[in-house]
Motif scaffolding. Structure first.
Motif, mmCIF file in Angstrom:
data_model
loop_
_atom_site.group_PDB
_atom_site.id
_atom_site.type_symbol
_atom_site.label_atom_id
_atom_site.label_comp_id
_atom_site.label_asym_id
_atom_site.label_seq_id
_atom_site.Cartn_x
_atom_site.Cartn_y
_atom_site.Cartn_z
ATOM 1 N N VAL A 121 0.847 -1.194 0.000
ATOM 2 C CA VAL A 121 0.000 0.000 0.000
ATOM 3 C C VAL A 121 0.884 1.246 0.000
ATOM 4 O O VAL A 121 1.861 1.326 0.751
ATOM 5 C CB VAL A 121 -0.930 0.023 1.232
ATOM 6 N N ILE A 122 0.516 2.197 -0.856
ATOM 7 C CA ILE A 122 1.189 3.503 -0.862
ATOM 8 C C ILE A 122 0.282 4.489 -0.147
ATOM 9 O O ILE A 122 -0.849 4.723 -0.552
ATOM 10 C CB ILE A 122 1.486 3.967 -2.293
ATOM 11 N N LEU B 131 0.235 -6.377 10.810
ATOM 12 C CA LEU B 131 -0.255 -7.698 11.242
ATOM 13 C C LEU B 131 -0.081 -8.731 10.135
ATOM 14 O O LEU B 131 0.242 -9.891 10.394
ATOM 15 C CB LEU B 131 -1.732 -7.599 11.644
ATOM 16 N N TYR B 132 -0.317 -8.284 8.884
ATOM 17 C CA TYR B 132 -0.211 -9.190 7.739
ATOM 18 C C TYR B 132 1.148 -9.119 7.056
ATOM 19 O O TYR B 132 1.397 -9.868 6.119
ATOM 20 C CB TYR B 132 -1.307 -8.850 6.711
ATOM 21 N N ARG B 133 1.995 -8.189 7.530
ATOM 22 C CA ARG B 133 3.319 -7.944 6.945
ATOM 23 C C ARG B 133 3.233 -7.434 5.507
ATOM 24 O O ARG B 133 4.108 -7.688 4.688
ATOM 25 C CB ARG B 133 4.195 -9.190 6.994
ATOM 26 N N TYR B 134 2.148 -6.695 5.201
ATOM 27 C CA TYR B 134 2.070 -6.044 3.904
ATOM 28 C C TYR B 134 2.977 -4.814 3.913
ATOM 29 O O TYR B 134 2.851 -3.963 4.796
ATOM 30 C CB TYR B 134 0.639 -5.603 3.593
ATOM 31 N N PRO B 135 3.866 -4.670 2.937
ATOM 32 C CA PRO B 135 4.701 -3.466 2.892
ATOM 33 C C PRO B 135 3.844 -2.213 2.702
ATOM 34 O O PRO B 135 2.929 -2.198 1.884
ATOM 35 C CB PRO B 135 5.620 -3.704 1.682
ATOM 36 N N GLN B 136 4.150 -1.197 3.478
ATOM 37 C CA GLN B 136 3.481 0.097 3.366
ATOM 38 C C GLN B 136 4.542 1.151 3.095
ATOM 39 O O GLN B 136 5.493 1.288 3.869
ATOM 40 C CB GLN B 136 2.718 0.429 4.653
ATOM 41 N N VAL B 137 4.411 1.901 2.016
ATOM 42 C CA VAL B 137 5.370 2.944 1.660
ATOM 43 C C VAL B 137 4.624 4.273 1.611
ATOM 44 O O VAL B 137 3.786 4.483 0.738
ATOM 45 C CB VAL B 137 6.059 2.662 0.311
ATOM 46 N N SER B 138 4.934 5.153 2.569
ATOM 47 C CA SER B 138 4.297 6.460 2.604
ATOM 48 C C SER B 138 5.170 7.486 1.892
ATOM 49 O O SER B 138 6.392 7.444 1.971
ATOM 50 C CB SER B 138 4.055 6.895 4.053
ATOM 51 N N HIS B 139 4.507 8.401 1.209
ATOM 52 C CA HIS B 139 5.229 9.448 0.471
ATOM 53 C C HIS B 139 5.256 10.772 1.238
ATOM 54 O O HIS B 139 5.856 11.735 0.771
ATOM 55 C CB HIS B 139 4.549 9.680 -0.873
ATOM 56 N N TYR B 140 4.577 10.814 2.433
ATOM 57 C CA TYR B 140 4.438 12.116 3.086
ATOM 58 C C TYR B 140 4.386 12.049 4.604
ATOM 59 O O TYR B 140 4.390 13.070 5.267
ATOM 60 C CB TYR B 140 3.166 12.789 2.567
ATOM 61 N N SER B 141 4.339 10.861 5.184
ATOM 62 C CA SER B 141 4.260 10.725 6.646
ATOM 63 C C SER B 141 5.662 10.797 7.228
ATOM 64 O O SER B 141 6.516 9.977 6.897
ATOM 65 C CB SER B 141 3.599 9.396 7.025
#
Length: 834
Positions: free
Chosen positions: A114-115, A132-142
């Motif tokens: 998720v971006i 919890l699911y170990r889905y990679p999350q890449v934020s562009h602004y946080s």
């Protein structure tokens, strides 16, 4: 939720805030809250969504990236609302327009990651769920530093630096301009509160002070703007660091404009430092001169052409494209007018034949891509991780069981392993990678807000803050390129107290921060040669502050010199005076056969006249630079010469008495009238003074010394007598001899004139004693060279007293009354007295 979907072999979830605000409704907690209605469609954020689509298209059309595999996406508009971010993320996990926890409806299209989200508080919530699911999350602004905790958020990454770096950069920026009295303003969420606390720590650590700290309350429609601006207005702080998204700052700026608070300098965080929300120039009077940190900009080749091809009839996300169209061309699509709108709100109808390439706005402006470039980079990060997973070699697999997963059927944790190790080369040539905290290298641009001739406002790069740069290049700033409000050429001041100038030091004021202080002059003998000095520093022993107490200067050296008018006058007087006894001695030698010379003991008179020139000349030993030899001998020479003179006078006095008494019939004192007796008196008296002086020179000899205490700013070079007791004993001995002479002479003053020199001795000793008794208090009160001058004056005065009182009457008779200089005349006068 409003969203859009593009199928692919692997899906990418995207949650972006295309709208920046929502309608506020009072919550009574007695009924279900109404559905969230998003407001303030933002062209720049829609550009971010297009950057994601462009990156996906770029990857799918490039045979060198994920060959034979297509990327798809599922994107939602969060409106910068926490519920919307959460709902959009859950729908991405479920794979359909509806959230079904722990279940994925689309089995043949795995979710890569998720971006999003944009706001740190929202990302924290999503990171807990995605972790919890170990889905990679890449934020562009946080940018919240909390998100750097990989134990709490094991699958969170970002293409924007942490606020831990930004806070240091903002503190460096504030301190670089000498702003030591700073206001802090932050939005009341994780991004604002944590960021502003880090700035506060860095500012205080560097010795600056915080004037006030206020929060922008997102729960209130006006964001607490009235109270915030009131605090700003009352504070003397000029510089105010603002940690807030642009949309939450609008209300504060509007209130500042209403209250005419235009003299403040705003220091912007990256969340609003390059926002186009204020580019229309409405707040240019307030924002001109604003300086802050911005995300490092990048370029995306071919992106502008892609943006201009967007059309409501052909592009994905038609609802959003229509909003873009209406905002860009100030028109309205048929059937979408608000029936309650007034005539002023009605706009012309959109035809769809308008072209984006014909206009210039924030949507198709690609000159300085920042958040947009971070979204583009985030997509390539996910694609590079997928590519690394595809190129997995079983023998060298990074996974624990050394197996390679199927690219079309991988587990989230397997891709997460490759995201941690990913390295992407950016268009600028820099390499993006994640450290152990999931953070990229911190690089910021420093931007300055300037007004344009057409009334708008723009941001101009004036420097950079690059934590990965070489030493000395981490913080660079072009001061000449900075524009300050109201055309000021100098950096505006933001201090609680004006700087203490050179020659002063700071002293704190009770009950106030360290930056509020008073300036007090340095004490005597101390200087301060830097502005805002905390302490004053003493000069070296041979130095003294200048008049302004800004630097130490060589002290003036004081001693009684021949160049000094006082010294020259005394020297000339001493030399000239020494000739008088010589002249008298010649006169006595010429008239030694005359009765008046014989009657006054010619031999003793010659000895006395030979010593008197030495008395005058010994005063010269007190003039000139006090050298070791001069200090050693001058007091002793003075004591010995004067002891010899006074001994001669004492001998003369005693001999006068003996001579008178010896004339009486049957007197036994006739034998004491021999000249040998007078010589013995002189020898004994002189010998005692010699013993005293020799003992003095052997036990505690005088020496030259530097006196730096008597006169501030002056070094007095003088002779220390070594032993004050010896000096006063020597002087007291002279007084003792003079007192005996005076007493004997006074008793013998009425003897017949032919024997009588006693009255002249009485006057001379009286004058001698008067001079030296007066010298004692005068010398004790005198300082520096005037002490020597006082002693010289006493020497000359006492010597002249002896010359005048004892010899001038005789000389007057010899030269001007020769008829009185006869034996007959003397006997006649003596007989008349008998």
């Amino acid at each position: 939720m409003e969203g859009m979907f593009q199928p692919g072999d692997i899906l990418l979830g995207v949650v972006l805030p295309l709208h920046l605000d929502k309608e506020y409704h009072p919550v009574s907690f007695s009924e279900r809250p109404p559905r969230i209605n998003c407001t303030t469609f933002h062209l720049e954020n829609f550009q971010q969504l297009q950057a994601m689509m462009f990156a996906v298209k770029e990857i799918n059309t490039n045979p060198n990236i994920l060959p034979n595999i297509s990327l798809g996406f599922q994107a939602y508009d969060s409106c910068d609302v926490l519920q919307q971010d959460l709902e959009g993320t859950l729908q991405v996990l479920s794979g359909r327009n509806g959230a079904i926890p722990n279940y994925r409806c689309i089995e043949n299209m795995p979710l890569s990651g998720v971006i999003g989200a944009s706001i740190s508080t929202h990302s924290i919530l999503l990171a807990h769920i995605l972790g919890l699911y170990r889905y990679p999350q890449v934020s562009h602004y946080s940018t919240s530093p909390i998100l750097s905790n990989q134990k709490m958020f094991p699958s969170f990454f970002r293409t924007v630096p942490s606020d831990a770096f930004q806070s240091q950069g903002l503190a460096k920026l504030v301190l670089h301009f000498g702003w030591t009295w700073v206001g802090l303003l932050a939005v009341d969420n994780d991004y604002g509160q944590q960021g502003i606390q880090l700035v506060k720590q860095e500012i205080i650590k560097a010795g600056a002070c915080v004037a006030f700290t206020e929060s922008i309350l997102t729960s209130q429609p006006d964001r607490n703007a009235r109270n915030i601006v009131k605090v700003m207005k009352e504070s003397t702080a000029t510089a105010i660091v603002v940690f807030s998204p642009a949309i939450d700052l609008v209300h504060v700026l509007a209130e500042m404009l209403a209250q005419n608070v235009t003299e403040k300098i705003l220091v912007a965080s990256e969340a609003w430092s390059t926002s186009t929300l204020f580019s229309d120039g409405k707040f240019s009077e307030i924002l001109s001169g604003t300086i802050g940190l911005a995300l490092h900009s990048g370029k995306i080749p071919g992106f502008r052409e892609f943006l201009n091809k967007v059309h409501p009839s052909t592009s994905l996300g038609k609802y959003w494209v229509k909003l873009l169209w209406e905002e860009s061309f100030q028109c309205k699509f048929l059937g979408e007018k608000n029936p309650t709108a007034t005539s002023e709100d009605l706009r012309r109808e959109c035809t769809g034949e308008e072209t984006l390439a014909s206009i210039e706005n924030n949507y198709n402006d690609v000159s300085s891509l920042r958040a947009t470039y971070n979204v583009y980079t985030a997509v390539h990060v996910m694609a590079k991780a997928l590519e690394d997973l595809t190129n997995c070699n079983k023998g060298r697999s990074r996974l624990s069981n050394q197996t390679c997963p199927d690219i079309l059927n991988f587990k989230p944790w397997q891709l997460l392993h490759y995201v941690k190790k990913v390295r992407v080369t950016l268009s600028s040539g820099r390499e993006l990678f994640f450290d152990k905290n999931g953070d990229p290298p911190a690089v910021y641009d420093i931007v300055n807000w300037k007004g344009t001739p057409n009334g708008t406002i723009k941001q101009v790069n004036v420097g950079s803050y690059d934590t990965a740069a070489s030493f000395g290049q981490v913080f660079t700033l072009n001061k000449s390129a900075i524009s300050w409000p109201a055309g000021k050429l100098q950096v505006p001041l933001s201090v609680c107290s004006q700087s203490c100038p050179l020659g002063f030091r700071k002293t704190s004021e009770r009950g106030k921060p360290a930056c509020c202080f008073q300036c007090i002059p340095c004490p005597q003998g101390e200087i301060s040669n830097i502005t805002d000095s905390i302490d004053c520093f003493k000069c070296l022993w041979d130095e003294w502050p200048n008049g302004h107490k800004t630097r130490c200067m060589q002290k003036n050296i004081e001693f009684l010199s021949y160049e000094d008018p006082l010294g020259a006058g005394l020297a000339a007087t001493g030399i000239t005076s020494s000739l008088v006894p010589v002249v008298i001695l010649k006169l006595f030698m010429k008239y030694k056969t005359t009765p008046i010379v014989k009657a006054n003991n010619y031999s003793l008179s010659c000895i006395l006249l030979s010593c008197l020139p030495l008395c005058f000349l010994c005063s010269l030993a007190f003039i000139g630079y006090p050298q070791q030899e001069k200090c050693l001998l001058r007091q002793a020479a003075f004591g010995l010469v004067f002891a010899l003179c006074v001994s001669c006078i004492l001998a003369k006095t005693v001999m006068v008495v003996f001579a008178f008494m010896a004339t009486k019939p049957g007197s036994r004192l006739r034998k004491w009238t021999s000249p040998i007796v007078s010589y013995m008196i002189i020898a004994i008296c002189f010998a005692l003074q010699c013993i005293l002086c020799i003992s003095w020179l052997l036990q505690a000899p005088p020496f030259p010394q530097y006196d730096i205490q008597t006169k501030p700013g002056v070094i007095i070079i003088e002779c220390n007598n070594g032993s004050a007791t010896a000096f006063w004993c020597m002087l007291g001995y002279l007084g003792f001899l003079a007192a005996i002479s005076f007493s004997v002479a006074f008793l013998a003053r009425r003897l017949p004139d032919n024997f009588n020199e006693a009255k002249f001795i009485t006057f001379s000793m009286l004058a001698f004693l008067s001079v030296w008794v007066s010298f004692i208090p005068a010398s004790l009160s005198a300082q520096g060279k005037y002490t020597e001058a006082m002693e010289i004056f006493a020497i000359l005065s006492s010597s002249w007293a002896l010359v005048v009182c004892m010899f001038f009457p005789k000389c007057y008779i010899i030269k001007f009354k020769p008829n009185m200089n006869s034996k007959k005349q003397l006997m006649k006068k003596a007989g008349s007295q008998i």
